[in-house]
Design a protein around this motif. Structure first.
Motif, PDB file in Angstrom:
ATOM      1  N   ILE A   1       0.847  -1.313  -0.009  1.00  0.00           N
ATOM      2  CA  ILE A   1      -0.641  -0.278  -0.298  1.00  0.00           C
ATOM      3  C   ILE A   1       1.221   1.140  -0.018  1.00  0.00           C
ATOM      4  N   LYS A   2       0.771   2.151  -0.974  1.00  0.00           N
ATOM      5  CA  LYS A   2       1.414   3.134  -1.322  1.00  0.00           C
ATOM      6  C   LYS A   2       0.994   4.664  -0.394  1.00  0.00           C
ATOM      7  N   VAL A   3       1.092   5.401   0.058  1.00  0.00           N
ATOM      8  CA  VAL A   3       0.336   6.251   1.243  1.00  0.00           C
ATOM      9  C   VAL A   3       1.949   7.479   0.208  1.00  0.00           C
ATOM     10  N   LEU A   4      -0.358   8.627  -0.044  1.00  0.00           N
ATOM     11  CA  LEU A   4       0.184   9.576  -0.744  1.00  0.00           C
ATOM     12  C   LEU A   4       0.754  11.235   0.523  1.00  0.00           C
ATOM     13  N   VAL A   5       2.023  10.755   1.045  1.00  0.00           N
ATOM     14  CA  VAL A   5       2.542  11.953   1.862  1.00  0.00           C
ATOM     15  C   VAL A   5       4.189  12.593   1.766  1.00  0.00           C
ATOM     16  N   SER A   6       3.698  13.053   2.304  1.00  0.00           N
ATOM     17  CA  SER A   6       5.912  13.117   2.730  1.00  0.00           C
ATOM     18  C   SER A   6       6.329  12.541   4.186  1.00  0.00           C
ATOM     19  N   SER A   7       8.020  12.398   3.993  1.00  0.00           N
ATOM     20  CA  SER A   7       8.487  11.923   5.087  1.00  0.00           C
ATOM     21  C   SER A   7       7.885  13.150   5.978  1.00  0.00           C
ATOM     22  N   PRO A   8       8.479  12.352   7.011  1.00  0.00           N
ATOM     23  CA  PRO A   8       7.925  12.713   8.507  1.00  0.00           C
ATOM     24  C   PRO A   8       8.931  14.389   9.111  1.00  0.00           C
ATOM     25  N   GLU A   9       9.955  14.233   8.685  1.00  0.00           N
ATOM     26  CA  GLU A   9      10.924  15.061   8.673  1.00  0.00           C
ATOM     27  C   GLU A   9      10.847  16.739   7.917  1.00  0.00           C
ATOM     28  N   ALA A  10      10.141  16.529   6.733  1.00  0.00           N
ATOM     29  CA  ALA A  10       9.666  16.939   5.885  1.00  0.00           C
ATOM     30  C   ALA A  10       8.083  18.011   6.262  1.00  0.00           C
ATOM     31  N   LEU A  11       7.409  16.751   6.849  1.00  0.00           N
ATOM     32  CA  LEU A  11       5.787  17.623   7.226  1.00  0.00           C
ATOM     33  C   LEU A  11       5.910  18.254   8.869  1.00  0.00           C
ATOM     34  N   GLU A  12       7.183  17.839   9.849  1.00  0.00           N
ATOM     35  CA  GLU A  12       7.239  18.537  10.759  1.00  0.00           C
ATOM     36  C   GLU A  12       7.560  20.271  10.269  1.00  0.00           C
ATOM     37  N   ILE A  13       8.257  19.691   9.344  1.00  0.00           N
ATOM     38  CA  ILE A  13       8.599  21.763   8.342  1.00  0.00           C
ATOM     39  C   ILE A  13       6.673  21.878   8.901  1.00  0.00           C
ATOM     40  N   ALA A  14       6.378  21.586   7.594  1.00  0.00           N
ATOM     41  CA  ALA A  14       6.045  22.082   6.866  1.00  0.00           C
ATOM     42  C   ALA A  14       4.729  22.336   7.521  1.00  0.00           C
ATOM     43  N   ASN A  15       3.882  21.792   8.916  1.00  0.00           N
ATOM     44  CA  ASN A  15       2.910  21.936   9.263  1.00  0.00           C
ATOM     45  C   ASN A  15       2.962  23.034  10.398  1.00  0.00           C
ATOM     46  N   ASN A  16       4.508  23.343  10.840  1.00  0.00           N
ATOM     47  CA  ASN A  16       4.842  24.207  11.485  1.00  0.00           C
ATOM     48  C   ASN A  16       4.715  25.384  11.034  1.00  0.00           C
ATOM     49  N   LYS A  17       3.595  26.285  10.881  1.00  0.00           N
ATOM     50  CA  LYS A  17       4.575  27.963  10.272  1.00  0.00           C
ATOM     51  C   LYS A  17       5.275  28.578  10.575  1.00  0.00           C
ATOM     52  N   SER A  18       5.670  28.290  12.120  1.00  0.00           N
ATOM     53  CA  SER A  18       6.878  29.090  13.046  1.00  0.00           C
ATOM     54  C   SER A  18       7.537  28.427  12.356  1.00  0.00           C
ATOM     55  N   ARG A  19       8.013  26.481  12.456  1.00  0.00           N
ATOM     56  CA  ARG A  19       9.445  26.446  11.734  1.00  0.00           C
ATOM     57  C   ARG A  19       9.874  25.934  10.621  1.00  0.00           C
ATOM     58  N   THR A  20       8.052  26.492   9.209  1.00  0.00           N
ATOM     59  CA  THR A  20       8.425  26.764   7.793  1.00  0.00           C
ATOM     60  C   THR A  20       9.429  28.225   7.863  1.00  0.00           C
ATOM     61  N   TYR A  21       8.068  28.924   8.596  1.00  0.00           N
ATOM     62  CA  TYR A  21       8.992  30.625   8.089  1.00  0.00           C
ATOM     63  C   TYR A  21      11.095  30.241   8.238  1.00  0.00           C
ATOM     64  N   SER A  22      11.587  30.036  10.160  1.00  0.00           N
ATOM     65  CA  SER A  22      12.469  30.113  10.672  1.00  0.00           C
ATOM     66  C   SER A  22      13.196  29.140   9.661  1.00  0.00           C
ATOM     67  N   TYR A  23      13.293  27.919   9.390  1.00  0.00           N
ATOM     68  CA  TYR A  23      13.656  26.771   8.274  1.00  0.00           C
ATOM     69  C   TYR A  23      13.936  28.162   7.005  1.00  0.00           C
ATOM     70  N   LEU A  24      13.321  28.357   6.269  1.00  0.00           N
ATOM     71  CA  LEU A  24      13.067  29.201   5.173  1.00  0.00           C
ATOM     72  C   LEU A  24      14.187  29.688   5.622  1.00  0.00           C
ATOM     73  N   ARG A  25      13.630  30.648   6.265  1.00  0.00           N
ATOM     74  CA  ARG A  25      15.175  32.056   6.882  1.00  0.00           C
ATOM     75  C   ARG A  25      16.369  31.298   6.004  1.00  0.00           C
ATOM     76  N   GLU A  26      16.969  30.653   7.332  1.00  0.00           N
ATOM     77  CA  GLU A  26      18.147  29.628   7.029  1.00  0.00           C
ATOM     78  C   GLU A  26      18.141  29.337   5.658  1.00  0.00           C
ATOM     79  N   LYS A  27      17.545  29.022   5.231  1.00  0.00           N
ATOM     80  CA  LYS A  27      18.631  28.331   3.614  1.00  0.00           C
ATOM     81  C   LYS A  27      18.502  29.665   3.177  1.00  0.00           C
TER      82      LYS A  27
END
Length: 341
Positions: A96-122
């Protein structure tokens, strides 16, 4: 291809069901924690599912998938994404294939503050922002924006569907807001915001600049961190955070900005990004929906079926996707309809 789509009671479920059923070789099962979800009456094959907060949620979903001979699992519910992603290997062992991103990617994308901080660092541009965890920190962030002359807004670091989002302004006519607008307006005075936030335990908030430009939703398809398609559409009218009117526009700057974000985080499958144009005219991220967006059905009018393309991708049936094939300029409007049962 046998597919289980969860979240059959979600506002976008009817449109996504419509997209999937356009596949000639699709056998669809819909599911929801609500036994009376609307998806039950839109498609005959329905199963009641546990809630994402239930213990052993992923194991129970795997059990149902095995019983139903499901090959592809498409979750629509944000809270389901992380537990299913963490259990992805067990699903794969069962075919069975689950159409989701990796846990690591989701931990970033699902948290708005973490998303902004991560992208700013990049080095990827984001609006001016602060992550605040206490009332004094909120007051300090507000003071910074007020001194800079910027209108600002806030929202919980983890939320969806516009829950908790407010634009802070003390210049609006409160009586006009009360009697001239429907109750789902998103403006709040600074004094009222402080009063509400001081009443209970303070939630972690993202406090950011409120951008003045046009807002876009971008329906994307990614393959393990590589962008395959990005379809920007304006958000001209919204009801409770859901787009109901807009226009498809080929905005190359937005498409490339989405590419940067998706490839930096490593997102996979159907991904939604909401962006807004800043004062300079450049796109800046509002938030990421690392799942199918509710208005993705509108893309059918522009000539592409992104949920079905995501299923085909998982099946190894990669097709050539070209921006030139999109019917740019197409407008859409969504409206209520009835289902009797």
């Amino acid at each position: 291809m046998r597919i289980l789509m969860t979240g059959a009671g979600a506002p976008g479920a009817p449109g996504i069901i419509q997209c999937l059923l356009r596949g000639k070789n699709v056998e669809l099962v819909t599911g929801d924690a609500d036994a009376d979800a609307i998806g039950r009456y839109l498609h005959p094959d329905f199963i009641q599912l546990p809630r994402a907060t239930d213990s052993h949620f992923a194991e129970q979903i795997l059990h149902y998938c095995s019983e139903l001979r499901i090959q592809f699992l498409l979750p629509l519910v944000t809270r389901e994404l992380l537990p299913l992603s963490r259990y992805k290997e067990q699903f794969l062992k069962a075919g069975i294939k689950v159409l989701v991103s990796s846990p690591e990617a989701l931990e970033i994308a699902n948290n708005k503050s973490r998303t902004y901080s991560y992208l700013r660092e990049k080095g990827i541009p984001v609006p001016a922002f602060f992550t605040v965890r206490t009332l004094p920190e909120f007051e300090q962030a507000a003071d910074w924006f007020q001194r800079s002359g910027d209108v600002f807004c806030f929202k919980p670091s983890q939320s969806n569907g516009s829950r908790g989002f407010r634009i802070v302004s003390d210049t609006l006519d409160q009586q006009e807001l009360l009697f001239g607008h429907k109750p789902y307006q998103t403006y709040i005075s600074y004094k009222e915001a402080v009063r509400i936030l001081s009443q209970r335990d303070f939630p972690e908030l993202l406090v950011s600049a409120y951008l003045p430009g046009v807002e876009y939703s971008v329906d994307c398809l990614a393959n393990q961190g590589t962008l395959r398609m990005a379809v920007p559409r304006t958000r001209e009218k919204m009801i409770n955070g859901i787009s109901v009117k807009g226009r498809f526009e080929r905005q190359e700057a937005i498409i490339e900005y989405c590419r940067e974000i998706i490839e930096s985080i490593g997102l996979h499958g159907n991904i939604g990004l909401q962006v807004k144009l800043g004062a300079s005219g450049a796109p800046l991220l509002l938030e990421i929906n690392p799942r199918v967006q509710g208005t993705i059905v509108a893309c059918l009018g522009a000539g592409i079926n992104l949920p079905l393309e995501a299923i085909n991708q998982e099946a190894g049936l990669l097709t050539d996707l070209s921006m030139d094939s999109i019917k740019w300029g197409t407008r859409f409007s969504r409206y209520w309809t009835e289902q009797f049962y």
